[in-house]
Design a protein around this motif. Sequence first.
Motif: not given
Length: 242
Positions: A219-220, A222, A110-111, A106-108, A103, A100
Amino acid sequence: MIPLRDDIPRVHTPVAVILVILANLGMHFFVSGQSPYVQEVVYKLLGVVPARYAFPDWAAFAGFPAMGVLPFFSYMFLHSGWVHLIMNMWMLWIFADNIEDVMGPFRFMAFYLLCGLSALALHMVFNLAESAPIIGASGAVAGVMGAYVTLYPRGKVLTFIPIIIIPYIVPLPAWLFLGFWFLSQVLSGVFEHLTAQVAGIAWWAHVGGFLAGMLLVRLFMRPERCYYCEYKGLRKDFLFSE
């Protein structure tokens, strides 16, 4: 082998991880407080029964109502017992905070859900005619573990290894701990497939989730949040010696 902790520092509060754990705990408290009959109904309705989707005529005859794609997500928040729940949530707590971190919450989320869907997909490939529901967060958690070994292969995992009656605690490189875990899932899945001996464990879901985590993390993530990563030259202030 049971992980006790890892040595990758946490930078941000793992908000999404905490919410996932609370959601799993809340769901299990609710389901475990019901009668055995109600529990079985919940598992069959909100867990994923592969044959329900592969053979819709059978599903209609068996009395399964239309639930759409809801079970594909809700199955990740159901567990068969406290040991099942605690082990999954403990593995999540050990490894997911650092994922997390790179990412954001929020990205986590979705991942995490995509890893759970990928785990389910591979399980269904090998168990399309199965009438028993698959439940549990282990496929999604396996995705977190796959992402962890991709980003932090040299991180250390303090590991409890029971050898007969002797408690043996040793720091293991993440690549060794998680690589051994992954290999054990593959071999167990192959053995079960060849011998037709059913252990009641979704080995291929673990494999699918792990592989998805290794691929999807690219992809997720940053890069600007990758404080301690070793992925593609992103190593910055890495704390651990060779």
